[in-house]
Design a protein around this motif. Structure first.
Motif, PDB file in Angstrom:
ATOM      1  N   SER A  32       0.817  -1.220   0.000  1.00 43.05           N
ATOM      2  CA  SER A  32       0.000   0.000   0.000  1.00 43.05           C
ATOM      3  C   SER A  32       0.848   1.265   0.000  1.00 43.05           C
ATOM      4  CB  SER A  32      -0.893   0.027   1.239  1.00 43.05           C
ATOM      5  OG  SER A  32      -0.147   0.486   2.340  1.00 43.05           O
ATOM      6  N   PRO A  33       0.218   2.371  -0.390  1.00 44.48           N
ATOM      7  CA  PRO A  33       0.879   3.663  -0.171  1.00 44.48           C
ATOM      8  C   PRO A  33       0.837   3.979   1.316  1.00 44.48           C
ATOM      9  CG  PRO A  33      -1.320   3.981  -1.121  1.00 44.48           C
ATOM     10  CD  PRO A  33      -1.117   2.503  -0.995  1.00 44.48           C
ATOM     11  N   LEU A  34       1.960   4.402   1.876  1.00 46.37           N
ATOM     12  CA  LEU A  34       2.025   4.777   3.300  1.00 46.37           C
ATOM     13  C   LEU A  34       2.840   6.058   3.393  1.00 46.37           C
ATOM     14  CD1 LEU A  34       2.849   1.255   4.827  1.00 46.37           C
ATOM     15  CD2 LEU A  34       0.747   2.548   5.250  1.00 46.37           C
ATOM     16  N   SER A  35       2.170   7.115   3.758  1.00 50.63           N
ATOM     17  CA  SER A  35       2.830   8.404   3.844  1.00 50.63           C
ATOM     18  C   SER A  35       3.926   8.359   4.910  1.00 50.63           C
ATOM     19  CB  SER A  35       1.752   9.432   4.218  1.00 50.63           C
ATOM     20  OG  SER A  35       2.285  10.695   4.157  1.00 50.63           O
ATOM     21  N   GLU A  58       4.250   7.254  -1.607  1.00 51.12           N
ATOM     22  CA  GLU A  58       3.466   8.006  -0.626  1.00 51.12           C
ATOM     23  C   GLU A  58       2.518   8.913  -1.418  1.00 51.12           C
ATOM     24  OE1 GLU A  58       6.291   9.715   2.418  1.00 51.12           O
ATOM     25  OE2 GLU A  58       7.686   9.115   0.865  1.00 51.12           O
ATOM     26  N   MET A  59       1.425   9.339  -0.791  1.00 46.31           N
ATOM     27  CA  MET A  59       0.496  10.196  -1.537  1.00 46.31           C
ATOM     28  C   MET A  59       1.137  11.565  -1.804  1.00 46.31           C
ATOM     29  SD  MET A  59      -2.326  11.061   1.347  1.00 46.31           S
ATOM     30  CE  MET A  59      -1.905  11.879   2.871  1.00 46.31           C
ATOM     31  N   VAL A  60       0.869  12.074  -2.991  1.00 51.69           N
ATOM     32  CA  VAL A  60       1.454  13.346  -3.429  1.00 51.69           C
ATOM     33  C   VAL A  60       0.319  14.328  -3.702  1.00 51.69           C
ATOM     34  CG1 VAL A  60       2.859  14.471  -5.216  1.00 51.69           C
ATOM     35  CG2 VAL A  60       3.301  12.067  -4.603  1.00 51.69           C
ATOM     36  N   ILE A 113      -5.616   7.365  -7.309  1.00 51.61           N
ATOM     37  CA  ILE A 113      -6.148   8.572  -6.676  1.00 51.61           C
ATOM     38  C   ILE A 113      -6.592   8.224  -5.259  1.00 51.61           C
ATOM     39  CG2 ILE A 113      -7.758  10.500  -6.860  1.00 51.61           C
ATOM     40  CD1 ILE A 113      -8.084   9.888  -9.806  1.00 51.61           C
ATOM     41  N   ASN A 114      -6.081   8.993  -4.316  1.00 52.72           N
ATOM     42  CA  ASN A 114      -6.410   8.768  -2.906  1.00 52.72           C
ATOM     43  C   ASN A 114      -7.764   9.395  -2.592  1.00 52.72           C
ATOM     44  OD1 ASN A 114      -6.713   9.329  -0.078  1.00 52.72           O
ATOM     45  ND2 ASN A 114      -4.547   8.915   0.216  1.00 52.72           N
ATOM     46  N   MET A 115      -8.709   8.544  -2.213  1.00 51.50           N
ATOM     47  CA  MET A 115     -10.025   9.021  -1.788  1.00 51.50           C
ATOM     48  C   MET A 115     -10.368   8.398  -0.432  1.00 51.50           C
ATOM     49  SD  MET A 115     -12.238   9.149  -5.263  1.00 51.50           S
ATOM     50  CE  MET A 115     -11.546   9.717  -6.825  1.00 51.50           C
ATOM     51  N   VAL A 155      -8.484   3.801  -8.004  1.00 49.65           N
ATOM     52  CA  VAL A 155      -8.966   4.588  -6.862  1.00 49.65           C
ATOM     53  C   VAL A 155      -8.770   3.763  -5.596  1.00 49.65           C
ATOM     54  CG1 VAL A 155     -11.067   5.492  -5.757  1.00 49.65           C
ATOM     55  CG2 VAL A 155     -10.657   5.910  -8.205  1.00 49.65           C
ATOM     56  N   LYS A 156      -8.311   4.431  -4.539  1.00 48.16           N
ATOM     57  CA  LYS A 156      -8.227   3.768  -3.224  1.00 48.16           C
ATOM     58  C   LYS A 156      -9.119   4.547  -2.266  1.00 48.16           C
ATOM     59  CE  LYS A 156      -4.914   2.211   0.297  1.00 48.16           C
ATOM     60  NZ  LYS A 156      -5.074   3.199   1.373  1.00 48.16           N
ATOM     61  N   THR A 157     -10.064   3.845  -1.650  1.00 47.69           N
ATOM     62  CA  THR A 157     -11.020   4.553  -0.819  1.00 47.69           C
ATOM     63  C   THR A 157     -11.450   3.714   0.378  1.00 47.69           C
ATOM     64  OG1 THR A 157     -13.051   5.882  -0.905  1.00 47.69           O
ATOM     65  CG2 THR A 157     -13.029   3.851  -2.210  1.00 47.69           C
ATOM     66  N   ASP A 219      -6.177  -4.726   7.815  1.00 45.18           N
ATOM     67  CA  ASP A 219      -5.909  -5.869   8.702  1.00 45.18           C
ATOM     68  C   ASP A 219      -5.320  -7.097   7.993  1.00 45.18           C
ATOM     69  OD1 ASP A 219      -6.919  -4.264  10.683  1.00 45.18           O
ATOM     70  OD2 ASP A 219      -8.861  -5.263  10.814  1.00 45.18           O
ATOM     71  N   ILE A 220      -4.589  -6.869   6.910  1.00 45.36           N
ATOM     72  CA  ILE A 220      -3.859  -7.989   6.285  1.00 45.36           C
ATOM     73  C   ILE A 220      -2.462  -7.981   6.890  1.00 45.36           C
ATOM     74  CG2 ILE A 220      -3.101  -9.056   4.109  1.00 45.36           C
ATOM     75  CD1 ILE A 220      -6.089  -8.524   4.074  1.00 45.36           C
ATOM     76  N   VAL A 221      -2.232  -8.868   7.859  1.00 47.57           N
ATOM     77  CA  VAL A 221      -0.975  -8.813   8.607  1.00 47.57           C
ATOM     78  C   VAL A 221      -0.177 -10.113   8.538  1.00 47.57           C
ATOM     79  CG1 VAL A 221      -1.801  -7.052  10.220  1.00 47.57           C
ATOM     80  CG2 VAL A 221      -2.201  -9.473  10.725  1.00 47.57           C
ATOM     81  N   SER A 241      -0.591  -3.177   4.528  1.00 48.23           N
ATOM     82  CA  SER A 241      -0.247  -1.820   4.969  1.00 48.23           C
ATOM     83  C   SER A 241       0.564  -1.845   6.254  1.00 48.23           C
ATOM     84  CB  SER A 241      -1.514  -0.987   5.154  1.00 48.23           C
ATOM     85  OG  SER A 241      -2.231  -0.934   3.954  1.00 48.23           O
ATOM     86  N   ARG A 242      -0.110  -1.642   7.417  1.00 49.34           N
ATOM     87  CA  ARG A 242       0.664  -1.527   8.656  1.00 49.34           C
ATOM     88  C   ARG A 242       1.444  -2.796   8.974  1.00 49.34           C
ATOM     89  NH1 ARG A 242      -3.989   0.744  12.392  1.00 49.34           N
ATOM     90  NH2 ARG A 242      -5.139  -0.478  10.866  1.00 49.34           N
ATOM     91  N   GLY A 243       0.994  -3.918   8.461  1.00 46.39           N
ATOM     92  CA  GLY A 243       1.711  -5.181   8.694  1.00 46.39           C
ATOM     93  C   GLY A 243       3.114  -5.173   8.104  1.00 46.39           C
TER      94      GLY A 243
HETATM   95  C1  LIG Z   1       1.419   5.766   8.579  1.00 47.95           C
HETATM   96  C2  LIG Z   1       0.342   5.567   7.548  1.00 47.95           C
HETATM   97  C3  LIG Z   1       0.398   6.275   6.361  1.00 47.95           C
HETATM   98  C4  LIG Z   1      -0.581   6.089   5.380  1.00 47.95           C
HETATM   99  N1  LIG Z   1      -0.475   6.784   4.201  1.00 47.95           N
HETATM  100  C5  LIG Z   1      -1.358   6.530   3.201  1.00 47.95           C
HETATM  101  C6  LIG Z   1      -1.223   7.152   1.923  1.00 47.95           C
HETATM  102  O1  LIG Z   1      -0.291   7.942   1.674  1.00 47.95           O
HETATM  103  N2  LIG Z   1      -2.146   6.846   0.974  1.00 47.95           N
HETATM  104  C7  LIG Z   1      -3.181   5.965   1.204  1.00 47.95           C
HETATM  105  O2  LIG Z   1      -3.994   5.726   0.321  1.00 47.95           O
HETATM  106  N3  LIG Z   1      -3.323   5.372   2.397  1.00 47.95           N
HETATM  107  C8  LIG Z   1      -2.435   5.617   3.383  1.00 47.95           C
HETATM  108  N4  LIG Z   1      -2.569   4.966   4.582  1.00 47.95           N
HETATM  109  C9  LIG Z   1      -3.625   3.939   4.733  1.00 47.95           C
HETATM  110  C10 LIG Z   1      -3.092   2.537   4.390  1.00 47.95           C
HETATM  111  O3  LIG Z   1      -2.627   2.466   3.062  1.00 47.95           O
HETATM  112  C11 LIG Z   1      -4.181   1.460   4.600  1.00 47.95           C
HETATM  113  O4  LIG Z   1      -5.277   1.757   3.785  1.00 47.95           O
HETATM  114  C12 LIG Z   1      -4.627   1.360   6.060  1.00 47.95           C
HETATM  115  O5  LIG Z   1      -3.532   1.438   6.944  1.00 47.95           O
HETATM  116  C13 LIG Z   1      -5.438   0.080   6.316  1.00 47.95           C
HETATM  117  O6  LIG Z   1      -4.689  -1.086   6.224  1.00 47.95           O
HETATM  118  P1  LIG Z   1      -4.092  -1.840   7.556  1.00 47.95           P
HETATM  119  O7  LIG Z   1      -5.242  -2.057   8.496  1.00 47.95           O
HETATM  120  O8  LIG Z   1      -3.516  -3.120   7.018  1.00 47.95           O
HETATM  121  O9  LIG Z   1      -3.045  -0.928   8.101  1.00 47.95           O
HETATM  122  C14 LIG Z   1      -1.653   5.187   5.596  1.00 47.95           C
HETATM  123  C15 LIG Z   1      -1.701   4.482   6.804  1.00 47.95           C
HETATM  124  C16 LIG Z   1      -0.736   4.658   7.781  1.00 47.95           C
HETATM  125  C17 LIG Z   1      -0.823   3.879   9.065  1.00 47.95           C
END
Ligand SMILES: Cc1cc2nc3c(=O)[nH]c(=O)nc-3n(C[C@H](O)[C@H](O)[C@H](O)COP(=O)(O)O)c2cc1C
Length: 343
Positions: A32-35, A58-60, A113-115, A155-157, A219-221, A241-243
């Motif tokens: 996933s994208p993670l800022s 990361e989202m821009v 696109i981040n939604m 799209v991610k929402t 919650d995919i860990v 993502s967080r996993g």
């Molecule tokens: C630190 C952090 C940064 C994130 N940054 C973004 C981001 O830039 N773009 C986005 O679409 N989602 C972002 N997310 C959301 C994750 O991509 C994901 O949708 C969310 O954490 C749910 O998945 P999880 O339960 O496995 O963590 C972010 C989440 C975290 C915790």
């Protein structure tokens, strides 16, 4: 669910490529994208174990590119780095369209696109999850990017604004009609933020009404949670993502299992600390002092689930230089290596 049903073998779709519009991806597990996390350095680590997976920057913020002379570091993409998607957010179709063109020039295979972002700073300006409340704007954004990008637009929402306002079924259809080539659905509402459980049952309902691929997120860990989610949602893939924080092996572990039915051994503490060291060095080289400062949180994420992790985390959260961090990590690694039982 029995262990026997936790195998991908009964679901041949999962070992097949993922088709995102014109782009074919040889893996159904996505990073996933993670800022603040999924920069070039982090993606290189994830990709070592999951070379075929789609990854996201990361989202821009599209409007932030308006007056820049150079493409910002956040949009850096390795020349060989595919499949890759640059994720954009904004509320103005014209800005988003222009940013998408820059992203494609950078090598982005799709535009996402981040939604879904729940952060006030973003939603107040009409971006992220606030678009769930303005589906007509969201639609205009997708159409504007589809028109200029020349690559698939995704799209991610989330499910909706709150539990009382789950609007995703209608919203998802509208995104598909506007030309989105894939939808990634984080199974939480904006109100949930990152708390509570992801409500995968809604992902199933969305999957049932869309023709484009639906990727399940939230919650995919682990391999187990990925399989359970795929089973419960019927989704076309999963996004981790967080996993992956402090564990860049996760996407590769799940991908390997889906393709082979074979479970890779989890990374040992020594492997994780070696990886932490590499991460720190690379961040220092790529971003200088800012990289060292950023590395503190990454290093603390690597320190979990082994004896002495708390103390190590505490030491690493205060490092001032790459050398500081490497020294601390080398000492911890040497301790594990002198005690094979803990390795
Ligand atoms: C630190 C952090 C940064 C994130 N940054 C973004 C981001 O830039 N773009 C986005 O679409 N989602 C972002 N997310 C959301 C994750 O991509 C994901 O949708 C969310 O954490 C749910 O998945 P999880 O339960 O496995 O963590 C972010 C989440 C975290 C915790």
């Amino acid at each position: 669910m029995t262990n026997a049903s936790l195998t991908p073998l009964g679901q041949p779709k999962l070992a097949q490529p993922l088709q995102i519009g014109t782009v074919q991806v040889q893996s159904r597990v996505l990073q996933s994208p993670l800022s603040g996390v999924t920069d070039l350095v982090f993606r290189r680590l994830v990709r070592r174990y999951a070379p075929q997976s789609m990854m996201y920057t990361e989202m821009v913020q599209a409007s932030s590119l308006q007056h820049l002379r150079e493409v910002p570091q956040i949009m850096d993409v390795d020349p060989e780095e595919h499949p890759i998607s640059i994720q954009l957010f904004d509320s103005r179709p014209d800005f988003l369209g222009e940013a998408a063109q820059i992203a494609v020039d950078q090598g982005s295979d799709t535009i996402d696109i981040n939604m879904g972002c729940p952060v006030n700073k973003i939603t107040r300006k009409g971006g992220g999850s606030s678009l769930l409340r303005q589906p007509e704007v969201a639609e205009a954004l997708v159409r504007a990017v589809v028109q200029v990008a020349g690559v698939p637009v995704t799209v991610k929402t989330r499910l909706g604004w709150s539990d009382g306002e789950i609007t995703i079924l209608e919203f998802a259809r509208r995104m598909q009609d506007a030309g989105a080539a894939m939808l990634t659905l984080h199974g939480r509402t904006r109100q949930q933020g990152y708390t509570g459980e992801a409500q995968w049952q809604w992902i199933r309902r969305v999957k049932e009404v869309l023709e484009i691929p639906v990727i399940a997120n939230g919650d995919i860990v682990s391999v187990e949670s990925a399989l359970r989610c795929l089973d419960e949602t019927g989704a076309d893939g999963v996004m981790c993502s967080r996993g992956t924080l402090g564990y860049p092996f996760l996407v590769g572990e799940i991908d390997h299992f889906l393709k082979t039915g074979e479970r890779l051994p989890p990374a040992s503490p020594v492997q994780r600390l070696d990886c932490a060291k590499e991460h720190l060095r690379a961040l220092g080289a790529y971003k200088g002092d800012r990289g060292i400062y950023q590395s503190r949180k990454h290093l603390s994420w690597y320190c979990k689930g082994f004896p002495g992790a708390n103390q190590l985390r505490d030491q690493l959260s205060r490092i001032e230089s790459v050398e500081d961090g490497c020294e601390i990590l080398d000492r911890a690694i040497a301790q594990f290596e002198s005690n094979p039982a803990k390795r």
